[in-house]
Write a protein that holds these residues in place. Structure first.
Motif, PDB file in Angstrom:
ATOM      1  N   MET A   1      -2.512   7.033  35.786  1.00 15.08           N
ATOM      2  CA  MET A   1      -3.448   5.966  35.458  1.00 15.08           C
ATOM      3  C   MET A   1      -3.783   5.937  33.965  1.00 15.08           C
ATOM      4  O   MET A   1      -3.478   6.872  33.231  1.00 15.08           O
ATOM      5  CB  MET A   1      -4.734   6.131  36.282  1.00 15.08           C
ATOM      6  N   SER A   2      -4.407   4.841  33.541  1.00 16.47           N
ATOM      7  CA  SER A   2      -4.890   4.711  32.164  1.00 16.47           C
ATOM      8  C   SER A   2      -6.257   5.374  32.079  1.00 16.47           C
ATOM      9  O   SER A   2      -7.224   4.888  32.671  1.00 16.47           O
ATOM     10  CB  SER A   2      -4.997   3.233  31.779  1.00 16.47           C
ATOM     11  N   VAL A   3      -6.335   6.473  31.352  1.00 16.68           N
ATOM     12  CA  VAL A   3      -7.528   7.334  31.392  1.00 16.68           C
ATOM     13  C   VAL A   3      -8.039   7.636  29.986  1.00 16.68           C
ATOM     14  O   VAL A   3      -7.264   7.850  29.050  1.00 16.68           O
ATOM     15  CB  VAL A   3      -7.209   8.656  32.133  1.00 16.68           C
ATOM     16  N   LEU A   4      -9.356   7.649  29.859  1.00 18.76           N
ATOM     17  CA  LEU A   4     -10.044   8.132  28.663  1.00 18.76           C
ATOM     18  C   LEU A   4     -10.546   9.528  28.985  1.00 18.76           C
ATOM     19  O   LEU A   4     -11.349   9.705  29.906  1.00 18.76           O
ATOM     20  CB  LEU A   4     -11.200   7.195  28.308  1.00 18.76           C
ATOM     21  N   GLY A   5     -10.061  10.529  28.257  1.00 16.12           N
ATOM     22  CA  GLY A   5     -10.435  11.910  28.546  1.00 16.12           C
ATOM     23  C   GLY A   5     -11.156  12.558  27.387  1.00 16.12           C
ATOM     24  O   GLY A   5     -10.969  12.177  26.230  1.00 16.12           O
ATOM     25  N   SER A   6     -11.997  13.542  27.689  1.00 13.04           N
ATOM     26  CA  SER A   6     -12.708  14.260  26.625  1.00 13.04           C
ATOM     27  C   SER A   6     -12.725  15.756  26.897  1.00 13.04           C
ATOM     28  O   SER A   6     -12.745  16.194  28.042  1.00 13.04           O
ATOM     29  CB  SER A   6     -14.133  13.731  26.459  1.00 13.04           C
ATOM     30  N   ASP A   7     -12.724  16.518  25.798  1.00 11.64           N
ATOM     31  CA  ASP A   7     -12.734  17.976  25.901  1.00 11.64           C
ATOM     32  C   ASP A   7     -13.342  18.528  24.618  1.00 11.64           C
ATOM     33  O   ASP A   7     -13.481  17.811  23.620  1.00 11.64           O
ATOM     34  CB  ASP A   7     -11.317  18.510  26.087  1.00 11.64           C
ATOM     35  N   GLU A   8     -13.710  19.810  24.644  1.00 11.74           N
ATOM     36  CA  GLU A   8     -14.330  20.428  23.473  1.00 11.74           C
ATOM     37  C   GLU A   8     -13.767  21.814  23.251  1.00 11.74           C
ATOM     38  O   GLU A   8     -13.135  22.403  24.140  1.00 11.74           O
ATOM     39  CB  GLU A   8     -15.849  20.501  23.620  1.00 11.74           C
ATOM     40  N   THR A   9     -14.004  22.350  22.054  1.00  9.27           N
ATOM     41  CA  THR A   9     -13.624  23.725  21.756  1.00  9.27           C
ATOM     42  C   THR A   9     -14.609  24.300  20.743  1.00  9.27           C
ATOM     43  O   THR A   9     -15.432  23.568  20.183  1.00  9.27           O
ATOM     44  CB  THR A   9     -12.177  23.805  21.218  1.00  9.27           C
ATOM     45  N   GLY A  10     -14.520  25.614  20.539  1.00  3.83           N
ATOM     46  CA  GLY A  10     -15.398  26.274  19.586  1.00  3.83           C
ATOM     47  C   GLY A  10     -16.698  26.769  20.171  1.00  3.83           C
ATOM     48  O   GLY A  10     -17.500  27.390  19.464  1.00  3.83           O
ATOM     49  N   THR A  11     -16.932  26.558  21.446  1.00  2.33           N
ATOM     50  CA  THR A  11     -18.229  26.895  22.040  1.00  2.33           C
ATOM     51  C   THR A  11     -18.465  28.401  22.130  1.00  2.33           C
ATOM     52  O   THR A  11     -19.603  28.849  22.111  1.00  2.33           O
ATOM     53  CB  THR A  11     -18.363  26.284  23.446  1.00  2.33           C
ATOM     54  N   GLY A  12     -17.383  29.179  22.220  1.00  8.12           N
ATOM     55  CA  GLY A  12     -17.542  30.628  22.338  1.00  8.12           C
ATOM     56  C   GLY A  12     -17.241  31.379  21.066  1.00  8.12           C
ATOM     57  O   GLY A  12     -17.215  32.611  21.071  1.00  8.12           O
ATOM     58  N   ASP A  13     -17.034  30.653  19.979  1.00 11.01           N
ATOM     59  CA  ASP A  13     -16.701  31.279  18.698  1.00 11.01           C
ATOM     60  C   ASP A  13     -17.960  31.475  17.861  1.00 11.01           C
ATOM     61  O   ASP A  13     -18.750  30.536  17.675  1.00 11.01           O
ATOM     62  CB  ASP A  13     -15.720  30.403  17.929  1.00 11.01           C
ATOM     63  N   TYR A  14     -18.138  32.667  17.316  1.00 16.64           N
ATOM     64  CA  TYR A  14     -19.293  32.957  16.460  1.00 16.64           C
ATOM     65  C   TYR A  14     -19.192  32.202  15.140  1.00 16.64           C
ATOM     66  O   TYR A  14     -20.139  31.555  14.697  1.00 16.64           O
ATOM     67  CB  TYR A  14     -19.376  34.457  16.210  1.00 16.64           C
ATOM     68  N   PHE A  15     -18.025  32.265  14.523  1.00 18.19           N
ATOM     69  CA  PHE A  15     -17.791  31.499  13.306  1.00 18.19           C
ATOM     70  C   PHE A  15     -17.303  30.094  13.672  1.00 18.19           C
ATOM     71  O   PHE A  15     -16.573  29.919  14.639  1.00 18.19           O
ATOM     72  CB  PHE A  15     -16.722  32.175  12.436  1.00 18.19           C
ATOM     73  N   GLY A  16     -17.692  29.125  12.861  1.00 21.52           N
ATOM     74  CA  GLY A  16     -17.132  27.787  13.014  1.00 21.52           C
ATOM     75  C   GLY A  16     -17.907  26.879  13.948  1.00 21.52           C
ATOM     76  O   GLY A  16     -18.880  27.274  14.594  1.00 21.52           O
ATOM     77  N   PRO A  17     -17.464  25.628  14.012  1.00 23.66           N
ATOM     78  CA  PRO A  17     -18.219  24.568  14.687  1.00 23.66           C
ATOM     79  C   PRO A  17     -17.887  24.432  16.161  1.00 23.66           C
ATOM     80  O   PRO A  17     -17.019  25.131  16.699  1.00 23.66           O
ATOM     81  CB  PRO A  17     -17.729  23.328  13.946  1.00 23.66           C
ATOM     82  N   ILE A  18     -18.579  23.505  16.801  1.00 27.36           N
ATOM     83  CA  ILE A  18     -18.131  22.951  18.079  1.00 27.36           C
ATOM     84  C   ILE A  18     -17.480  21.620  17.749  1.00 27.36           C
ATOM     85  O   ILE A  18     -18.011  20.836  16.960  1.00 27.36           O
ATOM     86  CB  ILE A  18     -19.302  22.735  19.059  1.00 27.36           C
TER      87      ILE A  18
END
Length: 308
Positions: A93-110
């Motif tokens: 199907m035609s899908v809009l998807g979202s995901d994230e990273t950086g949540t468990g890292d001490y240094f750096g952003p989300i």
């Protein structure tokens, strides 16, 4: 959300369109030949002969037209994904998807990315090398990210450490920050792709539906139409896999920037080695500098403090 799919003949298709003519709504998603909206049910008909009902009245409306064919979630079951039951043939199907990273890292952003992959581009995105980002190296994701950005409508958000720490000090949980970022990235992408709409929106689940929307209760715009939640979502549709790669590429870019400022390559994660590196930076450049490049409330901070 209840989801029911029927397989119907051409003759029944005509009857359905006539029956719901007064409730017709325009939907330009790939494969859709008719759509209608009732107060409690969304009805979507596809070229494949599938008729999908979504919402509280799905079972009632579906019963008018034939024997209920349960929606398929075999892929989700096979990989151990948990969450909403997805529509039949979801991966196509035609899908809009979202995901994230950086949540468990001490240094750096989300970082959060939302990506729209229409059915017509699924093959292209696969050819560009997309699969579950957890199976790809950071270098490979850096390499393919530019092509993916060029091929897909998308939005990438970066929550830098100074802002993260400011929000955390105001009482925002990481879950609330992530929900706000997902919602905004989805909203941005929907605006860019308008008037086209996705058949579905899939969020890589980090909170139950009710908790997620409670985080957003004070937001002016909340994306809710045709939204599904599932763990391991990057394995269920290429749109989420692509979002995962773009989010990771943005995280790596910001880590490069912070490493240059710090004068050494910052470690990923939140291990004991990260504690040692944090203590070294603290001694050399001071507390305020370390705070500016980290998620300060993590336990790593106190571990580093004890080391110095």
């Amino acid at each position: 959300m209840s989801n029911i799919v029927l397989s119907i003949s051409t003759n029944i298709q005509k009857e359905v369109m006539a029956y719901y003519a007064s409730n017709y709504i325009e939907r330009k998603a790939a494969g859709v030949i008719f759509a209608a909206k009732l107060p409690d049910t969304s009805i979507t008909m596809y070229k494949s002969g599938k008729l999908m009902f979504q919402g509280g009245g799905a079972e009632r409306e579906a019963a008018r037209w034939g024997t209920i064919e349960k929606t398929s979630n075999s892929k989700a079951s096979s990989i151990g994904a948990k969450g909403d039951t997805l529509p039949d043939q979801f991966a196509t199907m035609s899908v809009l998807g979202s995901d994230e990273t950086g949540t468990g890292d001490y240094f750096g952003p989300i970082t959060v990315a939302a990506v729209y992959v229409p059915a017509s581009k699924i093959e292209l995105i696969n050819e560009l090398g997309v699969k579950d980002s957890k199976l790809l190296s950071d270098d490979y994701m850096r390499k393919i990210a530019p092509d993916l950005r060029a091929a897909c409508v998308h939005s990438v958000l970066v929550l830098r450490n100074e802002k993260y720490n400011s929000l955390q000090a105001k009482g925002y949980s990481q879950g609330k920050m992530k929900a706000m970022m997902h919602n905004k990235a989805l909203e941005n992408t929907l605006t860019k792709m308008a008037p086209e709409k996705p058949e579905c929106i899939l969020i890589d689940q980090f909170a139950e539906r009710g908790v997620y929307y409670n985080y957003l209760k004070n937001e002016r715009e909340i994306v809710q139409e045709s939204v599904y939640f599932s763990t391991k979502a990057e394995q269920l549709h290429v749109a989420v896999a692509t979002a995962s790669i773009l989010a990771r590429a943005a995280f790596l870019k910001e880590m490069d920037r912070l490493s240059e400022i710090a004068g050494l390559e910052l470690m990923k994660g939140a291990s004991n080695k990260v504690d040692v590196q944090a203590a070294r930076i603290w001694r050399k450049q001071g507390e305020e500098f370390l705070r500016s490049i980290t998620k300060w409330h993590f336990a790593n901070t106190e571990k580093a403090r004890k080391m110095i």
